[in-house]
Scaffold this motif. Structure first.
Motif, PDB file in Angstrom:
ATOM      1  N   ASN A  43       0.872  -1.179   0.000  1.00 13.61           N
ATOM      2  CA  ASN A  43       0.000   0.000   0.000  1.00 13.61           C
ATOM      3  C   ASN A  43       0.903   1.222   0.000  1.00 13.61           C
ATOM      4  OD1 ASN A  43      -2.618  -1.426   0.569  1.00 13.61           O
ATOM      5  ND2 ASN A  43      -1.468  -2.005   2.404  1.00 13.61           N
ATOM      6  N   TYR A  44       0.497   2.264  -0.692  1.00 12.79           N
ATOM      7  CA  TYR A  44       1.348   3.450  -0.671  1.00 12.79           C
ATOM      8  C   TYR A  44       0.525   4.728  -0.655  1.00 12.79           C
ATOM      9  CZ  TYR A  44       0.661   3.680  -5.795  1.00 12.79           C
ATOM     10  OH  TYR A  44       0.126   3.752  -7.057  1.00 12.79           O
ATOM     11  N   LEU A  45       1.219   5.779  -0.247  1.00 12.85           N
ATOM     12  CA  LEU A  45       0.700   7.137  -0.248  1.00 12.85           C
ATOM     13  C   LEU A  45       1.682   7.937  -1.082  1.00 12.85           C
ATOM     14  CD1 LEU A  45      -1.558   8.794   1.205  1.00 12.85           C
ATOM     15  CD2 LEU A  45       0.127   9.291   2.971  1.00 12.85           C
ATOM     16  N   GLN A  46       1.183   8.788  -1.973  1.00 10.79           N
ATOM     17  CA  GLN A  46       2.084   9.577  -2.802  1.00 10.79           C
ATOM     18  C   GLN A  46       1.626  11.025  -2.849  1.00 10.79           C
ATOM     19  OE1 GLN A  46       2.073   7.633  -6.607  1.00 10.79           O
ATOM     20  NE2 GLN A  46       0.020   8.299  -7.143  1.00 10.79           N
ATOM     21  N   VAL A  47       2.585  11.907  -3.044  1.00 10.73           N
ATOM     22  CA  VAL A  47       2.320  13.338  -3.155  1.00 10.73           C
ATOM     23  C   VAL A  47       3.052  13.872  -4.383  1.00 10.73           C
ATOM     24  CG1 VAL A  47       4.248  13.901  -1.601  1.00 10.73           C
ATOM     25  CG2 VAL A  47       2.437  15.588  -1.972  1.00 10.73           C
ATOM     26  N   ALA A  48       2.404  14.822  -5.050  1.00 15.05           N
ATOM     27  CA  ALA A  48       3.020  15.535  -6.161  1.00 15.05           C
ATOM     28  C   ALA A  48       2.862  17.019  -5.883  1.00 15.05           C
ATOM     29  CB  ALA A  48       2.344  15.178  -7.481  1.00 15.05           C
ATOM     30  N   GLY A  49       3.832  17.796  -6.322  1.00 11.88           N
ATOM     31  CA  GLY A  49       3.787  19.232  -6.091  1.00 11.88           C
ATOM     32  C   GLY A  49       4.502  19.593  -4.811  1.00 11.88           C
ATOM     33  N   GLY A  50       4.167  20.760  -4.269  1.00  8.56           N
ATOM     34  CA  GLY A  50       4.804  21.214  -3.040  1.00  8.56           C
ATOM     35  C   GLY A  50       4.223  22.544  -2.600  1.00  8.56           C
ATOM     36  N   GLY A  51       4.571  22.958  -1.394  1.00 13.60           N
ATOM     37  CA  GLY A  51       4.084  24.228  -0.860  1.00 13.60           C
ATOM     38  C   GLY A  51       2.577  24.234  -0.708  1.00 13.60           C
ATOM     39  N   VAL A  52       1.904  25.125  -1.413  1.00 13.25           N
ATOM     40  CA  VAL A  52       0.432  25.209  -1.350  1.00 13.25           C
ATOM     41  C   VAL A  52      -0.223  24.493  -2.525  1.00 13.25           C
ATOM     42  CG1 VAL A  52       0.446  27.357  -0.039  1.00 13.25           C
ATOM     43  CG2 VAL A  52       0.345  27.447  -2.531  1.00 13.25           C
ATOM     44  N   THR A  53       0.586  23.792  -3.330  1.00 13.11           N
ATOM     45  CA  THR A  53       0.057  23.110  -4.513  1.00 13.11           C
ATOM     46  C   THR A  53       0.415  21.630  -4.491  1.00 13.11           C
ATOM     47  OG1 THR A  53       2.012  23.736  -5.793  1.00 13.11           O
ATOM     48  CG2 THR A  53       0.103  25.193  -5.954  1.00 13.11           C
ATOM     49  N   CYS A  54      -0.181  20.902  -3.548  1.00 11.68           N
ATOM     50  CA  CYS A  54       0.090  19.473  -3.408  1.00 11.68           C
ATOM     51  C   CYS A  54      -1.141  18.643  -3.746  1.00 11.68           C
ATOM     52  CB  CYS A  54       0.489  19.139  -1.974  1.00 11.68           C
ATOM     53  SG  CYS A  54       2.015  19.887  -1.414  1.00 11.68           S
ATOM     54  N   LEU A  55      -0.906  17.506  -4.340  1.00 12.16           N
ATOM     55  CA  LEU A  55      -1.914  16.490  -4.619  1.00 12.16           C
ATOM     56  C   LEU A  55      -1.513  15.245  -3.837  1.00 12.16           C
ATOM     57  CD1 LEU A  55      -4.109  14.971  -6.371  1.00 12.16           C
ATOM     58  CD2 LEU A  55      -2.224  14.486  -7.937  1.00 12.16           C
ATOM     59  N   VAL A  56      -2.476  14.585  -3.202  1.00  9.24           N
ATOM     60  CA  VAL A  56      -2.197  13.370  -2.434  1.00  9.24           C
ATOM     61  C   VAL A  56      -3.073  12.238  -2.961  1.00  9.24           C
ATOM     62  CG1 VAL A  56      -2.203  12.291  -0.153  1.00  9.24           C
ATOM     63  CG2 VAL A  56      -1.654  14.729  -0.374  1.00  9.24           C
ATOM     64  N   GLU A  57      -2.448  11.092  -3.189  1.00 11.51           N
ATOM     65  CA  GLU A  57      -3.175   9.886  -3.591  1.00 11.51           C
ATOM     66  C   GLU A  57      -2.663   8.717  -2.767  1.00 11.51           C
ATOM     67  OE1 GLU A  57      -4.314  10.723  -8.248  1.00 11.51           O
ATOM     68  OE2 GLU A  57      -2.607   9.411  -7.830  1.00 11.51           O
ATOM     69  N   ARG A  58      -3.514   7.689  -2.665  1.00 14.91           N
ATOM     70  CA  ARG A  58      -3.082   6.463  -1.998  1.00 14.91           C
ATOM     71  C   ARG A  58      -3.539   5.273  -2.825  1.00 14.91           C
ATOM     72  NH1 ARG A  58      -7.076   4.064   1.839  1.00 14.91           N
ATOM     73  NH2 ARG A  58      -8.904   5.400   1.862  1.00 14.91           N
ATOM     74  N   PHE A  59      -2.816   4.171  -2.661  1.00 11.77           N
ATOM     75  CA  PHE A  59      -3.163   2.936  -3.348  1.00 11.77           C
ATOM     76  C   PHE A  59      -3.400   1.869  -2.297  1.00 11.77           C
ATOM     77  CE2 PHE A  59      -2.157  -1.137  -5.388  1.00 11.77           C
ATOM     78  CZ  PHE A  59      -3.043  -1.078  -6.452  1.00 11.77           C
ATOM     79  N   ASP A  60      -4.525   1.173  -2.422  1.00 10.14           N
ATOM     80  CA  ASP A  60      -4.917   0.111  -1.510  1.00 10.14           C
ATOM     81  C   ASP A  60      -4.739  -1.227  -2.224  1.00 10.14           C
ATOM     82  OD1 ASP A  60      -6.335  -0.758   1.001  1.00 10.14           O
ATOM     83  OD2 ASP A  60      -7.768  -1.501  -0.489  1.00 10.14           O
ATOM     84  N   VAL A  61      -3.787  -2.025  -1.771  1.00  6.89           N
ATOM     85  CA  VAL A  61      -3.471  -3.301  -2.424  1.00  6.89           C
ATOM     86  C   VAL A  61      -4.650  -4.274  -2.429  1.00  6.89           C
ATOM     87  CG1 VAL A  61      -2.022  -5.373  -2.280  1.00  6.89           C
ATOM     88  CG2 VAL A  61      -0.981  -3.119  -2.133  1.00  6.89           C
ATOM     89  N   PRO A  62      -5.325  -4.511  -1.279  1.00  9.90           N
ATOM     90  CA  PRO A  62      -6.402  -5.520  -1.289  1.00  9.90           C
ATOM     91  C   PRO A  62      -7.500  -5.255  -2.320  1.00  9.90           C
ATOM     92  CG  PRO A  62      -5.858  -4.920   0.965  1.00  9.90           C
ATOM     93  CD  PRO A  62      -5.115  -3.968   0.064  1.00  9.90           C
ATOM     94  N   THR A  63      -7.795  -3.987  -2.584  1.00 14.30           N
ATOM     95  CA  THR A  63      -8.861  -3.665  -3.544  1.00 14.30           C
ATOM     96  C   THR A  63      -8.313  -3.194  -4.892  1.00 14.30           C
ATOM     97  OG1 THR A  63      -9.034  -1.379  -2.771  1.00 14.30           O
ATOM     98  CG2 THR A  63     -10.446  -3.027  -1.689  1.00 14.30           C
ATOM     99  N   SER A  64      -6.987  -3.090  -5.005  1.00 13.72           N
ATOM    100  CA  SER A  64      -6.343  -2.553  -6.218  1.00 13.72           C
ATOM    101  C   SER A  64      -6.954  -1.212  -6.619  1.00 13.72           C
ATOM    102  CB  SER A  64      -6.445  -3.540  -7.380  1.00 13.72           C
ATOM    103  OG  SER A  64      -5.738  -4.717  -7.089  1.00 13.72           O
ATOM    104  N   THR A  65      -7.188  -0.361  -5.625  1.00 14.57           N
ATOM    105  CA  THR A  65      -7.843   0.922  -5.855  1.00 14.57           C
ATOM    106  C   THR A  65      -6.899   2.083  -5.553  1.00 14.57           C
ATOM    107  OG1 THR A  65      -9.935  -0.068  -5.184  1.00 14.57           O
ATOM    108  CG2 THR A  65      -9.849   2.329  -5.233  1.00 14.57           C
ATOM    109  N   ARG A  66      -6.839   3.032  -6.489  1.00 11.79           N
ATOM    110  CA  ARG A  66      -6.088   4.274  -6.272  1.00 11.79           C
ATOM    111  C   ARG A  66      -7.102   5.356  -5.932  1.00 11.79           C
ATOM    112  NH1 ARG A  66      -4.288   8.245  -9.885  1.00 11.79           N
ATOM    113  NH2 ARG A  66      -5.083   6.951 -11.561  1.00 11.79           N
TER     114      ARG A  66
END
Length: 129
Positions: A43-66
């Motif tokens: 399972n992972y958590l990822q971020v793109a951007g920085g400062g006041v312009t960040c996007l956060v996503e996570r991936f759940d292995v058991p459900t294969s869902t981002r």
């Protein structure tokens, strides 16, 4: 846990301080514009951007869902469809998907320690890319 990012060495079992300092150093341009934290199950958590312009996503292995993080206060500065450009490309975000780096730190610490995410953070299926 493994912490990885653009142009910095991967760290297994990163300290809270390392997570915080590297996440706060991210920028949506330049050498450091994305990072991820992966647990032993993949399972992972990822971020793109920085400062006041960040996007956060996570991936759940058991459900294969981002999933993409969003919050209750849409940005008046970044309307739906605004592009986040960062080292790995460009993504269109909704106005409620823009996060400040300090919120990203809290989200990453929750993931690392297995705590519930802040009540202001919600998740929806990420768009197909």
């Amino acid at each position: 846990m493994k912490f990885e990012g653009q142009n910095f060495a991967a760290v297994s079992t990163p300290s809270d301080h390392v997570l915080e300092s590297r996440l706060l150093a991210l920028k949506s341009y330049g050498r450091h514009s994305y990072a991820s934290l992966t647990d032993a199950q993949g399972n992972y958590l990822q971020v793109a951007g920085g400062g006041v312009t960040c996007l956060v996503e996570r991936f759940d292995v058991p459900t294969s869902t981002r999933l993409r993080a969003f919050h209750d206060k849409p940005s008046p500065v970044f309307p739906d469809g605004t592009v986040l450009a960062f080292g790995a490309g460009e993504l269109r975000l909704k106005s409620d998907e823009w996060f400040h780096a300090s919120a990203v730190v809290e989200i990453f610490l929750c993931f690392k320690h297995g705590r519930s995410y802040p009540g202001t953070v919600h998740w929806r299926p990420a768009p197909k890319t």
